[in-house]
Design a protein around this motif. Structure first.
Motif, PDB file in Angstrom:
ATOM      1  N   PHE A  34      25.332  30.618  39.694  1.00  0.00           N
ATOM      2  CA  PHE A  34      26.511  31.421  39.210  1.00  0.00           C
ATOM      3  C   PHE A  34      27.368  31.943  40.482  1.00  0.00           C
ATOM      4  CE2 PHE A  34      28.943  35.019  37.440  1.00  0.00           C
ATOM      5  CZ  PHE A  34      29.116  34.696  36.259  1.00  0.00           C
ATOM      6  N   ARG A  35      28.511  31.017  40.360  1.00  0.00           N
ATOM      7  CA  ARG A  35      29.272  31.170  41.674  1.00  0.00           C
ATOM      8  C   ARG A  35      30.164  32.169  41.424  1.00  0.00           C
ATOM      9  NH1 ARG A  35      31.559  25.176  40.848  1.00  0.00           N
ATOM     10  NH2 ARG A  35      31.590  26.300  39.006  1.00  0.00           N
ATOM     11  N   VAL A  36      30.203  33.167  42.545  1.00  0.00           N
ATOM     12  CA  VAL A  36      31.045  34.324  42.705  1.00  0.00           C
ATOM     13  C   VAL A  36      32.246  33.940  43.829  1.00  0.00           C
ATOM     14  CG1 VAL A  36      31.321  36.844  43.089  1.00  0.00           C
ATOM     15  CG2 VAL A  36      29.528  35.904  41.835  1.00  0.00           C
ATOM     16  N   ILE A  37      33.266  34.204  43.462  1.00  0.00           N
ATOM     17  CA  ILE A  37      34.535  33.765  44.261  1.00  0.00           C
ATOM     18  C   ILE A  37      34.923  35.139  44.987  1.00  0.00           C
ATOM     19  CG2 ILE A  37      36.644  32.787  44.868  1.00  0.00           C
ATOM     20  CD1 ILE A  37      36.251  31.433  42.073  1.00  0.00           C
ATOM     21  N   VAL A  38      34.987  35.208  46.380  1.00  0.00           N
ATOM     22  CA  VAL A  38      35.228  36.337  47.250  1.00  0.00           C
ATOM     23  C   VAL A  38      36.168  35.860  48.194  1.00  0.00           C
ATOM     24  CG1 VAL A  38      32.981  37.605  46.696  1.00  0.00           C
ATOM     25  CG2 VAL A  38      33.203  36.129  48.816  1.00  0.00           C
ATOM     26  N   THR A  39      36.943  37.112  48.646  1.00  0.00           N
ATOM     27  CA  THR A  39      37.928  36.688  49.543  1.00  0.00           C
ATOM     28  C   THR A  39      37.833  37.018  51.154  1.00  0.00           C
ATOM     29  OG1 THR A  39      39.154  38.621  48.933  1.00  0.00           O
ATOM     30  CG2 THR A  39      40.009  36.643  48.078  1.00  0.00           C
ATOM     31  N   ASP A  40      36.408  37.599  51.065  1.00  0.00           N
ATOM     32  CA  ASP A  40      36.055  38.025  52.445  1.00  0.00           C
ATOM     33  C   ASP A  40      35.392  36.845  53.129  1.00  0.00           C
ATOM     34  OD1 ASP A  40      36.890  40.888  52.395  1.00  0.00           O
ATOM     35  OD2 ASP A  40      35.440  41.068  50.567  1.00  0.00           O
ATOM     36  N   MET A  41      35.657  36.417  54.365  1.00  0.00           N
ATOM     37  CA  MET A  41      34.897  35.612  55.243  1.00  0.00           C
ATOM     38  C   MET A  41      33.459  36.035  55.425  1.00  0.00           C
ATOM     39  SD  MET A  41      36.885  33.063  54.851  1.00  0.00           S
ATOM     40  CE  MET A  41      37.544  33.763  53.463  1.00  0.00           C
ATOM     41  N   GLU A  42      33.187  37.187  55.650  1.00  0.00           N
ATOM     42  CA  GLU A  42      32.065  37.944  55.895  1.00  0.00           C
ATOM     43  C   GLU A  42      31.854  39.171  55.151  1.00  0.00           C
ATOM     44  OE1 GLU A  42      31.895  38.912  60.147  1.00  0.00           O
ATOM     45  OE2 GLU A  42      33.611  39.963  60.182  1.00  0.00           O
TER      46      GLU A  42
ATOM     47  N   GLN B 107      42.340  35.219  50.118  1.00  0.00           N
ATOM     48  CA  GLN B 107      43.013  36.150  49.456  1.00  0.00           C
ATOM     49  C   GLN B 107      43.099  35.662  47.871  1.00  0.00           C
ATOM     50  OE1 GLN B 107      46.784  37.479  51.272  1.00  0.00           O
ATOM     51  NE2 GLN B 107      45.784  37.569  53.132  1.00  0.00           N
ATOM     52  N   THR B 108      43.687  36.888  47.099  1.00  0.00           N
ATOM     53  CA  THR B 108      43.606  36.623  45.731  1.00  0.00           C
ATOM     54  C   THR B 108      44.157  35.644  45.097  1.00  0.00           C
ATOM     55  OG1 THR B 108      43.270  39.092  45.105  1.00  0.00           O
ATOM     56  CG2 THR B 108      44.519  37.695  43.675  1.00  0.00           C
ATOM     57  N   PRO B 109      45.434  34.811  45.481  1.00  0.00           N
ATOM     58  CA  PRO B 109      45.900  33.615  44.699  1.00  0.00           C
ATOM     59  C   PRO B 109      44.871  32.643  44.678  1.00  0.00           C
ATOM     60  CG  PRO B 109      47.672  34.766  46.075  1.00  0.00           C
ATOM     61  CD  PRO B 109      46.374  35.583  46.501  1.00  0.00           C
ATOM     62  N   LEU B 110      44.202  32.273  45.839  1.00  0.00           N
ATOM     63  CA  LEU B 110      43.325  31.160  46.148  1.00  0.00           C
ATOM     64  C   LEU B 110      42.227  31.630  45.130  1.00  0.00           C
ATOM     65  CD1 LEU B 110      43.670  29.893  49.807  1.00  0.00           C
ATOM     66  CD2 LEU B 110      44.517  29.058  47.596  1.00  0.00           C
ATOM     67  N   ALA B 111      41.761  32.935  45.080  1.00  0.00           N
ATOM     68  CA  ALA B 111      40.586  33.086  44.255  1.00  0.00           C
ATOM     69  C   ALA B 111      40.871  32.836  42.844  1.00  0.00           C
ATOM     70  CB  ALA B 111      40.213  34.594  44.474  1.00  0.00           C
ATOM     71  N   ILE B 112      42.217  33.100  42.261  1.00  0.00           N
ATOM     72  CA  ILE B 112      42.394  32.815  41.260  1.00  0.00           C
ATOM     73  C   ILE B 112      42.431  31.386  40.674  1.00  0.00           C
ATOM     74  CG2 ILE B 112      44.385  32.956  39.284  1.00  0.00           C
ATOM     75  CD1 ILE B 112      44.745  36.023  40.335  1.00  0.00           C
ATOM     76  N   ALA B 113      42.954  30.691  41.630  1.00  0.00           N
ATOM     77  CA  ALA B 113      43.175  29.268  41.499  1.00  0.00           C
ATOM     78  C   ALA B 113      41.961  28.586  41.414  1.00  0.00           C
ATOM     79  CB  ALA B 113      43.991  28.703  42.801  1.00  0.00           C
ATOM     80  N   ALA B 114      40.966  29.113  42.118  1.00  0.00           N
ATOM     81  CA  ALA B 114      39.505  28.524  42.204  1.00  0.00           C
ATOM     82  C   ALA B 114      38.876  28.990  40.822  1.00  0.00           C
ATOM     83  CB  ALA B 114      38.789  29.107  43.374  1.00  0.00           C
TER      84      ALA B 114
ATOM     85  N   GLY C 183      42.961  40.942  42.875  1.00  0.00           N
ATOM     86  CA  GLY C 183      43.813  41.893  42.553  1.00  0.00           C
ATOM     87  C   GLY C 183      44.147  42.231  41.096  1.00  0.00           C
ATOM     88  N   VAL C 184      44.067  43.537  40.737  1.00  0.00           N
ATOM     89  CA  VAL C 184      44.513  43.800  39.339  1.00  0.00           C
ATOM     90  C   VAL C 184      46.053  43.310  39.049  1.00  0.00           C
ATOM     91  CG1 VAL C 184      45.114  45.725  37.647  1.00  0.00           C
ATOM     92  CG2 VAL C 184      43.069  45.649  39.044  1.00  0.00           C
ATOM     93  N   GLU C 185      46.801  43.473  40.031  1.00  0.00           N
ATOM     94  CA  GLU C 185      48.371  43.215  39.818  1.00  0.00           C
ATOM     95  C   GLU C 185      48.367  41.607  39.774  1.00  0.00           C
ATOM     96  OE1 GLU C 185      47.721  41.718  43.758  1.00  0.00           O
ATOM     97  OE2 GLU C 185      47.154  43.753  42.679  1.00  0.00           O
ATOM     98  N   ALA C 186      47.676  40.752  40.502  1.00  0.00           N
ATOM     99  CA  ALA C 186      47.660  39.549  40.353  1.00  0.00           C
ATOM    100  C   ALA C 186      47.366  38.780  38.974  1.00  0.00           C
ATOM    101  CB  ALA C 186      46.775  38.779  41.225  1.00  0.00           C
ATOM    102  N   LEU C 187      46.076  39.572  38.355  1.00  0.00           N
ATOM    103  CA  LEU C 187      45.709  39.332  36.935  1.00  0.00           C
ATOM    104  C   LEU C 187      46.571  39.682  36.101  1.00  0.00           C
ATOM    105  CD1 LEU C 187      43.063  38.331  35.725  1.00  0.00           C
ATOM    106  CD2 LEU C 187      42.435  40.812  35.613  1.00  0.00           C
ATOM    107  N   LEU C 188      47.541  40.672  36.149  1.00  0.00           N
ATOM    108  CA  LEU C 188      48.428  41.182  35.271  1.00  0.00           C
ATOM    109  C   LEU C 188      49.393  39.946  35.534  1.00  0.00           C
ATOM    110  CD1 LEU C 188      47.996  45.114  35.199  1.00  0.00           C
ATOM    111  CD2 LEU C 188      47.768  43.602  33.357  1.00  0.00           C
TER     112      LEU C 188
END
Length: 331
Positions: free
Chosen positions: A20-28, A60-67, A79-84
């Protein structure tokens, strides 16, 4: 090469056998309560919940959503604002299901300044236009008497890059988490213009959630619940005993001093999502705030059920109970 028998076994395996793959925007592993996601994996919480988790790292969030939308992961921290924004664009198949770190412990830090009004006309570092730190910072500046239009916004990306730019004098101030601040060797040269408590008081909004597609909910719903359960139980342990978080972080981030981690553990004591982090009342307040901003003002407000699904979190809480804490569930 696979034998015919091995191929037959692979073809017969259910889709849920894949991690189950979880996409995160932190490099560490980040120095904020969002660390609970990676620590849940390191400390065996996912294993005990019966789910194999693999992290996919993006910027960052845009790439997380794209993924997430392209199927490169089953869950994404966004980010909530990106989801909305997505919902307003007609994307109707993504739902927030939990929030392991709903309000980042942000603060505004400056170099060579002592008060917020001094920021007028100065360069202020942000992740990007429309990022969580940007939107929250603008609100906090306004609450402190500074017209955001008088501040020069400089998109620089990740918090560590903004911190480096601040120390180097390329910008006058930026928003960062208390963890990033304490990790800066030159922190004693910087001044805190807005502390964590004052920042949240000026912008008490849910900034990030973990989202999944409706297809994942339908096909891998048990794993979604298992992930939420693991994150919630880990958060409860860290809330009950900050030293447990310190010990786990010392293994994940040996580059950070014990003293810094102890300070952070104490600072985060009331920040853990001990009941999953999704509260309707807080989400309503967040939407109210966003609809006051230029990007959302005048646009139709989506129904809560069109972008949030409380079902998985409620199913988990029905099994493990509701804990005392700051994120009491509201529906």
């Amino acid at each position: 090469m696979f034998t015919a028998g091995a191929v037959a076994i692979l073809l017969a395996m259910p889709a849920s056998a894949a991690p189950f793959r979880v996409i995160v925007t932190d490099m560490e592993t980040p120095l904020v309560p969002n660390s609970v996601m990676e620590l849940a994996e390191r400390e065996g919480y996912f294993d005990r919940a019966g789910v194999e988790v693999e992290f996919v790292r993006v910027q960052q969030t845009p790439l997380a959503i794209a993924a997430l939308r392209s199927g490169e992961g089953e869950m994404a921290n966004v980010g909530v604002e990106a989801l909305l924004q997505l919902r307003l664009q007609g994307v109707s198949d993504i739902r927030a299901v939990t929030s392991p770190n709903k309000a980042l412990p942000y603060m505004i830090v400056a170099s060579g300044l002592n008060t917020v009004p001094e920021l007028a006309g100065k360069a202020f570092g942000i992740g990007r236009i429309g990022s969580v730190d940007h939107l929250l910072s603008v609100r906090v500046l306004a609450a402190n008497g500074v017209n955001p239009a008088t501040v020069e916004l400089v998109p620089l990306g990740q918090p560590n890059v903004r911190a480096q730019a601040l120390v180097a004098g390329r910008i006058a101030a930026t928003t960062m988490s208390i963890g990033t601040f304490l990790s800066i060797p030159e922190a004693d040269r910087l001044s805190v213009l807005v502390g964590v408590e004052d920042f949240y008081a000026a912008a008490p909004v849910v900034s990030k959630v973990n989202a999944v597609t409706t297809a994942v909910l339908e096909q891998r719903g048990e794993e979604v619940e298992a992930v939420i359960e693991a994150l919630t139980l880990a958060a409860r342990d860290f809330a009950a005993d900050p030293s447990a978080w310190v010990a786990a972080m010392e293994k994940a981030r040996p580059d950070v001093s014990h003293e810094t981690l102890v300070k952070l553990g104490q600072a985060f004591a009331q920040s853990w999502s001990v009941n999953g982090g999704l509260e309707k009342a807080e989400l309503d307040s967040t939407v109210d705030w966003l609809w006051e901003t230029e990007d959302f003002a005048g646009k139709p407000r989506p129904a809560m059920e069109s972008w949030v699904d409380f079902g998985p979190e409620d199913a988990v809480l029905s099994r493990i109970g509701v804990a005392e804490g700051q994120d009491r569930p509201s529906r």
